[in-house]
Structures are given as C-alpha cells and as structure tokens.
Design an enzyme around this catalytic site. Sequence first.
Site, PDB file in Angstrom:
ATOM      1  N   LYS A 202      -0.359   6.895   2.596  1.00  0.00           N
ATOM      2  CA  LYS A 202      -1.625   7.078   3.304  1.00  0.00           C
ATOM      3  C   LYS A 202      -2.391   5.762   3.344  1.00  0.00           C
ATOM      4  O   LYS A 202      -2.780   5.222   2.313  1.00  0.00           O
ATOM      5  CB  LYS A 202      -2.505   8.115   2.604  1.00  0.00           C
ATOM      6  CG  LYS A 202      -3.760   8.414   3.430  1.00  0.00           C
ATOM      7  CD  LYS A 202      -4.820   9.149   2.655  1.00  0.00           C
ATOM      8  CE  LYS A 202      -5.825   8.254   2.006  1.00  0.00           C
ATOM      9  NZ  LYS A 202      -6.679   7.453   2.917  1.00  0.00           N
ATOM     10  N   GLY A 253      -6.692   0.547  -5.156  1.00  0.00           N
ATOM     11  CA  GLY A 253      -8.037   0.865  -4.685  1.00  0.00           C
ATOM     12  C   GLY A 253      -9.035   0.688  -5.800  1.00  0.00           C
ATOM     13  O   GLY A 253      -8.853  -0.141  -6.697  1.00  0.00           O
ATOM     14  N   THR A 255     -11.433   1.281  -9.107  1.00  0.00           N
ATOM     15  CA  THR A 255     -11.194   1.727 -10.481  1.00  0.00           C
ATOM     16  C   THR A 255     -11.628   3.184 -10.640  1.00  0.00           C
ATOM     17  O   THR A 255     -10.969   3.976 -11.323  1.00  0.00           O
ATOM     18  CB  THR A 255     -11.945   0.803 -11.459  1.00  0.00           C
ATOM     19  OG1 THR A 255     -11.372  -0.501 -11.323  1.00  0.00           O
ATOM     20  CG2 THR A 255     -11.812   1.253 -12.894  1.00  0.00           C
ATOM     21  N   GLU A 256     -12.716   3.546  -9.958  1.00  0.00           N
ATOM     22  CA  GLU A 256     -13.242   4.909 -10.071  1.00  0.00           C
ATOM     23  C   GLU A 256     -12.198   5.940  -9.605  1.00  0.00           C
ATOM     24  O   GLU A 256     -11.893   6.902 -10.317  1.00  0.00           O
ATOM     25  CB  GLU A 256     -14.490   4.977  -9.195  1.00  0.00           C
ATOM     26  CG  GLU A 256     -15.327   6.180  -9.372  1.00  0.00           C
ATOM     27  CD  GLU A 256     -16.325   6.301  -8.211  1.00  0.00           C
ATOM     28  OE1 GLU A 256     -16.536   5.310  -7.490  1.00  0.00           O
ATOM     29  OE2 GLU A 256     -16.847   7.413  -8.041  1.00  0.00           O
ATOM     30  N   GLY A 258      -9.003   5.393  -9.174  1.00  0.00           N
ATOM     31  CA  GLY A 258      -7.827   5.219 -10.034  1.00  0.00           C
ATOM     32  C   GLY A 258      -7.936   6.057 -11.300  1.00  0.00           C
ATOM     33  O   GLY A 258      -6.983   6.732 -11.719  1.00  0.00           O
ATOM     34  N   GLU A 275      -3.279  -0.224  -9.229  1.00  0.00           N
ATOM     35  CA  GLU A 275      -3.730  -1.608  -9.016  1.00  0.00           C
ATOM     36  C   GLU A 275      -5.174  -1.498  -8.571  1.00  0.00           C
ATOM     37  O   GLU A 275      -5.457  -1.063  -7.456  1.00  0.00           O
ATOM     38  CB  GLU A 275      -2.838  -2.268  -7.970  1.00  0.00           C
ATOM     39  CG  GLU A 275      -2.836  -3.781  -8.092  1.00  0.00           C
ATOM     40  CD  GLU A 275      -3.875  -4.427  -7.205  1.00  0.00           C
ATOM     41  OE1 GLU A 275      -5.026  -4.584  -7.687  1.00  0.00           O
ATOM     42  OE2 GLU A 275      -3.557  -4.751  -6.053  1.00  0.00           O
ATOM     43  N   GLU A 406     -17.793  -5.425  -9.426  1.00  0.00           N
ATOM     44  CA  GLU A 406     -17.004  -5.931  -8.304  1.00  0.00           C
ATOM     45  C   GLU A 406     -17.817  -5.750  -7.019  1.00  0.00           C
ATOM     46  O   GLU A 406     -18.193  -4.636  -6.678  1.00  0.00           O
ATOM     47  CB  GLU A 406     -15.698  -5.142  -8.203  1.00  0.00           C
ATOM     48  CG  GLU A 406     -14.780  -5.684  -7.137  1.00  0.00           C
ATOM     49  CD  GLU A 406     -13.447  -4.948  -7.064  1.00  0.00           C
ATOM     50  OE1 GLU A 406     -13.442  -3.705  -7.065  1.00  0.00           O
ATOM     51  OE2 GLU A 406     -12.414  -5.631  -6.998  1.00  0.00           O
TER      52      GLU A 406
HETATM   53  P1  NDP Z   1     -11.095   3.810  -2.729  1.00  0.00           P
HETATM   54  O1  NDP Z   1     -10.544   3.655  -4.093  1.00  0.00           O
HETATM   55  O2  NDP Z   1     -11.916   5.014  -2.426  1.00  0.00           O
HETATM   56  O3  NDP Z   1      -9.920   3.756  -1.649  1.00  0.00           O
HETATM   57  C1  NDP Z   1      -8.579   3.409  -1.881  1.00  0.00           C
HETATM   58  C2  NDP Z   1      -7.639   4.431  -1.261  1.00  0.00           C
HETATM   59  O4  NDP Z   1      -7.722   5.672  -1.987  1.00  0.00           O
HETATM   60  C3  NDP Z   1      -7.999   4.803   0.183  1.00  0.00           C
HETATM   61  O5  NDP Z   1      -6.823   5.086   0.900  1.00  0.00           O
HETATM   62  C4  NDP Z   1      -8.837   6.042  -0.024  1.00  0.00           C
HETATM   63  O6  NDP Z   1      -8.972   6.812   1.118  1.00  0.00           O
HETATM   64  C5  NDP Z   1      -8.060   6.749  -1.112  1.00  0.00           C
HETATM   65  N1  NDP Z   1      -8.814   7.744  -1.853  1.00  0.00           N
HETATM   66  C6  NDP Z   1     -10.161   7.918  -1.925  1.00  0.00           C
HETATM   67  N2  NDP Z   1     -10.466   8.961  -2.733  1.00  0.00           N
HETATM   68  C7  NDP Z   1      -9.290   9.462  -3.186  1.00  0.00           C
HETATM   69  C8  NDP Z   1      -8.924  10.533  -4.070  1.00  0.00           C
HETATM   70  N3  NDP Z   1      -9.851  11.278  -4.666  1.00  0.00           N
HETATM   71  N4  NDP Z   1      -7.634  10.741  -4.322  1.00  0.00           N
HETATM   72  C9  NDP Z   1      -6.683   9.964  -3.765  1.00  0.00           C
HETATM   73  N5  NDP Z   1      -6.954   8.946  -2.921  1.00  0.00           N
HETATM   74  C10 NDP Z   1      -8.237   8.680  -2.635  1.00  0.00           C
HETATM   75  O7  NDP Z   1     -11.899   2.503  -2.368  1.00  0.00           O
HETATM   76  P2  NDP Z   1     -13.095   2.400  -1.309  1.00  0.00           P
HETATM   77  O8  NDP Z   1     -12.483   2.183   0.007  1.00  0.00           O
HETATM   78  O9  NDP Z   1     -14.057   3.529  -1.430  1.00  0.00           O
HETATM   79  O10 NDP Z   1     -13.810   1.082  -1.821  1.00  0.00           O
HETATM   80  C11 NDP Z   1     -14.775   1.173  -2.862  1.00  0.00           C
HETATM   81  C12 NDP Z   1     -14.689  -0.015  -3.765  1.00  0.00           C
HETATM   82  O11 NDP Z   1     -13.412  -0.078  -4.367  1.00  0.00           O
HETATM   83  C13 NDP Z   1     -14.814  -1.359  -3.059  1.00  0.00           C
HETATM   84  O12 NDP Z   1     -16.131  -1.696  -2.864  1.00  0.00           O
HETATM   85  C14 NDP Z   1     -14.106  -2.256  -4.005  1.00  0.00           C
HETATM   86  O13 NDP Z   1     -14.987  -2.651  -5.027  1.00  0.00           O
HETATM   87  C15 NDP Z   1     -13.005  -1.393  -4.582  1.00  0.00           C
HETATM   88  N6  NDP Z   1     -11.697  -1.590  -3.930  1.00  0.00           N
HETATM   89  C16 NDP Z   1     -10.739  -2.277  -4.604  1.00  0.00           C
HETATM   90  C17 NDP Z   1      -9.531  -2.510  -4.000  1.00  0.00           C
HETATM   91  C18 NDP Z   1      -8.465  -3.267  -4.682  1.00  0.00           C
HETATM   92  O14 NDP Z   1      -7.588  -3.793  -4.026  1.00  0.00           O
HETATM   93  N7  NDP Z   1      -8.446  -3.323  -5.983  1.00  0.00           N
HETATM   94  C19 NDP Z   1      -9.255  -2.078  -2.636  1.00  0.00           C
HETATM   95  C20 NDP Z   1     -10.298  -1.311  -2.036  1.00  0.00           C
HETATM   96  C21 NDP Z   1     -11.476  -1.103  -2.673  1.00  0.00           C
HETATM   97  P3  NDP Z   1     -10.230   6.478   2.060  1.00  0.00           P
HETATM   98  O15 NDP Z   1      -9.971   5.157   2.648  1.00  0.00           O
HETATM   99  O16 NDP Z   1     -10.212   7.488   3.075  1.00  0.00           O
HETATM  100  O17 NDP Z   1     -11.437   6.532   1.194  1.00  0.00           O
END
Ligand code: NDP
Length: 497
Positions: A202, A253, A255-256, A258, A275, A406
């Site tokens: 996804k 994505g 940490t929250e 994750g 990650e 972050e």
């Molecule tokens: P998320 O962790 O929400 O998104 C990462 C992925 O997880 C997306 O595909 C998201 O879908 C999906 N996702 C969201 N909620 C769930 C869930 N409950 N169960 C399974 N998958 C889920 O990151 P955000 O896009 O909300 O970004 C928020 C913050 O996270 C950023 O400001 C940044 O600080 C950090 N971040 C860190 C990243 C990294 O590479 N370490 C990458 C992205 C963000 P959807 O896109 O639809 O929300």
Amino acid sequence: MRVRWASVAELERKQEQTPVPKDWTYAPAPEARDIVHLEERYGHYIGGELVEPEETYETISPATEEPLAEVGQATPEEVHGAIAAAREAFDNGWSALPGSERAKYLFRIARILQERSREFAVLESLNGGKPIKESRDVDLPLAAAHFFYYAGWADKLEYAFPNRRPRPVGVAGQIIPWNFPLLMLAWKIAPALAAGNTVVLKPAETTPLTALLFCDVVRQAELPAGVVNIVTGDGRAGAAIVEGDVDKIAFTGSTEVGKAIQRELAGSGKRLTLELGGKAANIVFDDCALDQAVEGIVNGIYFNQGHVCCAGSRLFVQESIHDDVVEKLKRRMKTLRVGDPLDKNTDIGAINSRAQLEKIQELVAAGEEEGAEIYQPPCKLPERGYWFAPTVFTNVAQSYRIAQEEIFGPVLSVLTFRTPAEAVEKANNTPYGLSAGIWTEKGSRILWMAERLRAGVVWANTFNRFDPASPFGGYKESGFGREGGRHGLEPYLEFEP
Ligand code: NDP
C-alpha cells in the site's frame, strides 16, 4: 617587481564580501508533462488485474492543488482479496520457482524502470512535489538499482546464508510513506520477490500514482498474476493489511503508527520490520573542509524538502567555527530556488500535503516561541499549493521541540559543542537513532565518533548517500530490521532451526 599573492583567507574574505546576486531567477526550464498519461480513475491491482474500486478519493498535485486522478480507497474486503491473490500465487508456483527464474523477472523490471524512467520521474514530481532533478537523478536510478541488485541475489540465497537452508516466509504486507514513493516500493518489493515471497503493498494516501504505474511495469515484465498486488487508500487500508492473513509486515513511516502496528502484531507470530522516524545529528568539527561541509549540511536538510527520515535536522557545530558556518550557510541558502517541482532548476519543491505543511508551521512557531532565532532567505513562494521556505534556527537549546521532534520539513536547528565527547553525548540525546554525519579531516576521529554514535548509518564527510548494497535501518525509536544489502533479504526468509 614583487608580486604579492593573496592568502586563501584573503580570497575567502573577498568572496564573502561579494554580494549574492539579488535575483536567482532562471529562465523557466519545465520538464514536459505529456510523457505521463493519467487515467481518470484507477482501481486496485489484484491478481494481475486492475479491479474497479468500491470507494475512491482524489489525488492531487501538492504544487498546484490540481486534481490528478480518482484512486481507490481499499475496503477491508478488497485488501483481503489482494492478500488471497498473493497467497494463491505463493502456493501455486512463485515460491517453488528456481531463483534463476525469479531473477529474470527482477532484471526485467529493473530494465523497464530504466527505460521508462523519465515518465516515472515526471509522475513522481507531479504527485509528490519533489524537484524533478531529484526524482530523475536519485529516486529513479536508485529504484532500478535495487531491482538489479536483488535480481543478483535471487539464485544465490544458499551462498548468502550458508548451511541455513533459506526459504521464503510467504505473503508480505508492505506499507510505505509519501517521501520516496517509488524508491520505498523498490526497497520493499525487490528483496521480497528475490527471496521467493509474494506481496501486497500500500502506497501512502497522498502519493499513489507511481505505485499504480508500476503495475504496468509488472504487467510488461509478465510477472505471474498475484505475485505483486497493490491496494491504495489511507491508513485504514494499511490497518487492514496488518490484521490480514499475511506472514510478514514491512512498514516505513511514523514512529507513532509503527508502535501501533507492533502492539497489534505482538504474539501473532507475524514477522515485522519497522523503519521509522529520525532526528539525525550532523556534526561539524573545526578541522573540516568548511565549504564542502556547508554543501553537506544543505543536502542533509533541504534535499526532498527535508521529508527524509535520515535528514540531518540537528546541526552540531564546534563552537570555534559556529559564526563562520552559520554565515556561509545563510549565504548558500540565499541561492536555493524554491518553486515548480517540474522545473529542472528547482532545488526545493512543494511540501507533500496540507497536513504536513501545518505540522511544519506548528513546530516552527514553537521554535520561535521557545526563543530560537529564525532565518529564512528572501524567496517568493507560489500562491497555490503547499510551500515552506528553507529555514534555519540558531540559539537552539537541546530541550526545544525543534531539537527533539521530527519536523520532516526544510527546517534546520543549529547547536554547538566543544569536545568530541560532548558532541557524542548531545547527538545521542534523542529517542531516535537512524543516521548521523561527521565532518572532519581526521580519519581516527571519524572512527572514534562512529563507534559511539547510536545511529544505524553514519556518513563521514558526506550525507544522504545510498546504495542498494548497503544496509539501512535504525536503533531505538527509529525501528528495527535492515533494508538493503544481504541484510535486507533476511527478514523475508525463514531458516532451518
Ligand atoms: P504515517 O506513519 O501515518 O504513514 C506511513 C504509512 O502508513 C502510510 O502508507 C499510511 O497511510 C500508513 N498508515 C497510517 N495509519 C496506519 C495504520 N493505523 N495501520 C497501518 N498503516 C497505516 O505517516 P504520516 O504520513 O502521517 O506522516 C506523519 C509523520 O510521520 C511525518 O510528519 C514524519 O514525521 C513521519 N514520517 C516518517 C517517515 C519515515 O520515512 N521515517 C515517512 C513518513 C512520515 P496514509 O498515507 O494513508 O496515512
């Protein structure tokens, strides 16, 4: 007559006194958009076919807020259908295919990505907001390189893990973010397929289009139906993958989210790699090549608008050179061009989404309130779309939110240190541990520092360098598991006890 040679210091002083040109406007150099053909509406890619979605949402260009296409919002039933297709493909052939045959498909995918790289780069910049020169010169070459690299391992797993009888784990659920959409897809799909697994992936809600174009590459490469399945939608679709009948979850994505996934999977027997976020320290010693370090600082934080988990967002400068570094940095920042992601001269593109822009604005306001000094070079931001000027904060205390959290935007916090030991202590004072950078001319100091920094990757006299052969991953709240290299195969394999 005696000629007096100017000293280096004199030359530098002269250079610094030369005013930065007031206007860095270049003639527009936009990459043509017409290479990309957008459908009005996209379905989910399940079992080798695009399946009409039950629900849809609109995906936009963050640079203009212009709608690009309707994309499916996967329901739990659709997600479970994709997992069932992946299971069937795993049981009925893919996992039993000789590694040399799997390698052929991966090589084909790599070659097609290279052939279609301009199309992918334009689409990546259009849907995600990143500058075309980054999608063209970084994301695409690296994505293809990952497929080439793991194609090479597919028939050598017994050599990679001698006497351990490696076999695939089954169906992998893969959830990726919006900062490097196609590259993260490559990081996830290439090792999974090389190891003999099938996948359901996804992409992030805001950046689904290159993953959907990738379905066409999969079709072109004649990959057996069901080996790669792609479902789109928001976090609900991600959650449905996590609770579905998968054998492994690979997540990149926040940490929250994750942590929430880890809680959900505890005791389920499903494998997990995470990650997550970062707050990297970029440490500059007074003996470094200063101009190169300034380039590294700029690359470390302003690359991809700072939407980088390993971004060098905390700059630690040795106290004796603090003023010099800040002055050079501000001077360099004045030359950064913010604007149209599709313009080949753009250095900083659009912020990926309104939500991310609001998060950056909130943290920057907190930095100002807490007492840090803000600097933004004069630049005219476009009226439509989501934009944020490159920003640097000085007078930052370790306790400020901008030094702790972050930001995931083009915002740098500058702090100081006096001794290497102090630099290590301050750099490690974070819940994260993904990456770090060291700038010094002394090799022994690099090794001394690298041994003590709690970071998965430590760059020396460079920053943000990636190679598919090099493992990448974090410590502490930056997650666990490694992607890239031989290490990146391990989470996708089971071994004889
Ligand atoms: P998320 O962790 O929400 O998104 C990462 C992925 O997880 C997306 O595909 C998201 O879908 C999906 N996702 C969201 N909620 C769930 C869930 N409950 N169960 C399974 N998958 C889920 O990151 P955000 O896009 O909300 O970004 C928020 C913050 O996270 C950023 O400001 C940044 O600080 C950090 N971040 C860190 C990243 C990294 O590479 N370490 C990458 C992205 C963000 P959807 O896109 O639809 O929300």
